[in-house]
Design an enzyme around this catalytic site. Sequence first.
Site, PDB file in Angstrom:
ATOM      1  N   ILE A 102      36.016  44.268  41.958  1.00 46.41           N
ATOM      2  CA  ILE A 102      35.964  42.809  41.964  1.00 46.41           C
ATOM      3  C   ILE A 102      35.845  42.297  40.535  1.00 46.41           C
ATOM      4  O   ILE A 102      35.336  43.007  39.659  1.00 46.41           O
ATOM      5  CB  ILE A 102      34.773  42.325  42.840  1.00 46.41           C
ATOM      6  CG1 ILE A 102      34.773  40.800  42.998  1.00 46.41           C
ATOM      7  CG2 ILE A 102      33.454  42.839  42.319  1.00 46.41           C
ATOM      8  CD1 ILE A 102      33.780  40.292  44.048  1.00 46.41           C
ATOM      9  N   CYS A 103      36.340  41.091  40.308  1.00 42.08           N
ATOM     10  CA  CYS A 103      36.192  40.380  39.033  1.00 42.08           C
ATOM     11  C   CYS A 103      36.981  41.079  37.930  1.00 42.08           C
ATOM     12  O   CYS A 103      38.190  41.231  38.018  1.00 42.08           O
ATOM     13  CB  CYS A 103      34.708  40.226  38.715  1.00 42.08           C
ATOM     14  SG  CYS A 103      34.333  39.111  37.351  1.00 42.08           S
ATOM     15  N   ALA A 104      36.327  41.520  36.886  1.00 41.66           N
ATOM     16  CA  ALA A 104      37.000  42.213  35.779  1.00 41.66           C
ATOM     17  C   ALA A 104      37.255  43.683  36.087  1.00 41.66           C
ATOM     18  O   ALA A 104      38.112  44.318  35.461  1.00 41.66           O
ATOM     19  CB  ALA A 104      36.167  42.093  34.502  1.00 41.66           C
TER      20      ALA A 104
END
Length: 185
Positions: A102-104
Amino acid sequence: MKCKILVPIAKGTEEMEFTIIADMLRRAGADLTVAGDKEIVVCSRGIKILPDVLIDELDLDDDWDAIVVPGGLGGTENLTNHEHFVEILERHVANNKYYAAICAAPMIFSDHRLIHEDALITSHPSVKDKIRNGVYTEDSLSVMHGKMITSRGAGTAFDFALKLIEILFTKEKAKEIADSIVYSR
């Protein structure tokens, strides 16, 4: 038999994503191991997490049903450069097991060529240009291609965790957990 899940964290991991994911998976009944790059991991907002084990202590031959990586740019960079973790992840993917970020954190999959050329992938918009393979999309909160699941950021952490529960357990279990925390999708 419980679903065996590894959640790695490192200095700079986004604590909200980590906490939501780990909590939701444990509520579902996962045998979840939190592995850190240090004995105390200082996350992106300064919150300190005590991992269950150090990443360096993990056995390369451990058999995980899934590896789920929370984001945070600093944590992502530290994990992508952690040789022992990368070797565990590469072996895991080669064994056709679920891997999620998730995210980066989807950058780790990109940096280590773990994304199929035609795979749908998403991430936090700030790292979109660093995802060098796959077909990038912002149309969904979470996307799945084969055994890879990716999501956008802290605001999508509940949806991401529930998607993982659907995949690793059942849709009924995901609904049960969502209902128990009064979450409506």
